[in-house]
Design a protein around this motif. Structure first.
Motif, PDB file in Angstrom:
ATOM      1  N   UNK A  14       0.824  -1.213   0.000  1.00 33.66           N
ATOM      2  CA  UNK A  14       0.000   0.000   0.000  1.00 33.66           C
ATOM      3  C   UNK A  14       0.854   1.258   0.000  1.00 33.66           C
ATOM      4  N   UNK A  15       2.002   1.175   0.645  1.00 32.24           N
ATOM      5  CA  UNK A  15       2.883   2.339   0.782  1.00 32.24           C
ATOM      6  C   UNK A  15       4.311   1.903   0.507  1.00 32.24           C
ATOM      7  N   UNK A  16       5.128   2.871   0.115  1.00 34.86           N
ATOM      8  CA  UNK A  16       6.500   2.570  -0.251  1.00 34.86           C
ATOM      9  C   UNK A  16       7.429   3.614   0.348  1.00 34.86           C
ATOM     10  N   UNK A  17       8.581   3.144   0.756  1.00 35.88           N
ATOM     11  CA  UNK A  17       9.632   4.019   1.253  1.00 35.88           C
ATOM     12  C   UNK A  17      10.835   3.819   0.337  1.00 35.88           C
ATOM     13  N   UNK A  26       3.530   5.906  -6.160  1.00 39.21           N
ATOM     14  CA  UNK A  26       4.348   4.999  -6.952  1.00 39.21           C
ATOM     15  C   UNK A  26       3.422   4.238  -7.870  1.00 39.21           C
ATOM     16  N   UNK A  27       3.929   3.851  -9.010  1.00 40.62           N
ATOM     17  CA  UNK A  27       3.093   3.145  -9.969  1.00 40.62           C
ATOM     18  C   UNK A  27       3.885   2.157 -10.796  1.00 40.62           C
ATOM     19  N   UNK A  51       8.504   6.067  -8.946  1.00 44.49           N
ATOM     20  CA  UNK A  51       8.304   6.436  -7.546  1.00 44.49           C
ATOM     21  C   UNK A  51       8.475   7.945  -7.416  1.00 44.49           C
ATOM     22  N   UNK A  52       7.561   8.599  -6.678  1.00 41.68           N
ATOM     23  CA  UNK A  52       7.646  10.039  -6.453  1.00 41.68           C
ATOM     24  C   UNK A  52       7.531  10.331  -4.962  1.00 41.68           C
ATOM     25  N   UNK A  59      10.468  18.028  -5.172  1.00 38.51           N
ATOM     26  CA  UNK A  59       9.813  16.819  -5.675  1.00 38.51           C
ATOM     27  C   UNK A  59      10.897  15.947  -6.302  1.00 38.51           C
ATOM     28  N   UNK A  60      10.923  14.684  -5.873  1.00 37.32           N
ATOM     29  CA  UNK A  60      11.914  13.745  -6.396  1.00 37.32           C
ATOM     30  C   UNK A  60      11.195  12.614  -7.093  1.00 37.32           C
ATOM     31  N   UNK A  61      11.810  12.110  -8.135  1.00 34.16           N
ATOM     32  CA  UNK A  61      11.217  11.012  -8.895  1.00 34.16           C
ATOM     33  C   UNK A  61      12.305  10.023  -9.301  1.00 34.16           C
ATOM     34  N   UNK A  62      11.980   8.753  -9.182  1.00 34.72           N
ATOM     35  CA  UNK A  62      12.871   7.676  -9.593  1.00 34.72           C
ATOM     36  C   UNK A  62      12.127   6.818 -10.601  1.00 34.72           C
ATOM     37  N   UNK A  63      12.855   6.319 -11.561  1.00 35.06           N
ATOM     38  CA  UNK A  63      12.293   5.421 -12.574  1.00 35.06           C
ATOM     39  C   UNK A  63      13.185   4.184 -12.647  1.00 35.06           C
TER      40      UNK A  63
END
Length: 112
Positions: A14-17, A26-27, A51-52, A59-63
């Motif tokens: 449900x949640x991500x760290x 996150x998707x 992930x955002x 704002x940080x984003x990882x792919x």
């Protein structure tokens, strides 16, 4: 709960760290997830996970690609998955959210 792969864990969480930051979003690429579940090889370079999060005001984003997600390693001691991104290694922790009972009315006495 232990999962065999990070992809399995992500589908059940449900949640991500990420790197000790709580991700607000996150998707997964659902068509790719379905293809992999059907036994298709997919494309190792395809984007599978995004992930955002907010780090202060930033704002940080990882792919992460399919290859990175499939190559992730689980560390039972820390309860984290380590996977490689374009900018180095990252640690992911899959968490379960807690929710209230939407059908429960605070004014109603409990049925004991």
């Amino acid at each position: 709960m232990t999962h065999e792969s990070l992809l399995d864990a992500l589908q059940a969480t449900d949640m991500l760290e990420i790197d000790d930051l709580h991700a607000w979003h996150f998707g997964l690429d659902l068509p790719l997830v379905k293809a992999l579940a059907a036994g298709e090889p997919g494309n190792p370079d395809a984007l599978l996970l995004r992930v955002e999060c907010m780090d202060g005001r930033t704002r940080r984003e990882w792919r992460f690609t399919q290859a990175a997600v499939q190559g992730a390693r689980f560390d039972a001691e820390s309860g984290t998955w380590t996977l490689a991104g374009a900018d180095g290694e990252h640690r992911l922790r899959c968490l379960d959210a807690f929710g209230g009972d939407a059908g429960e009315d605070e004014d109603e006495p409990a049925n004991d």
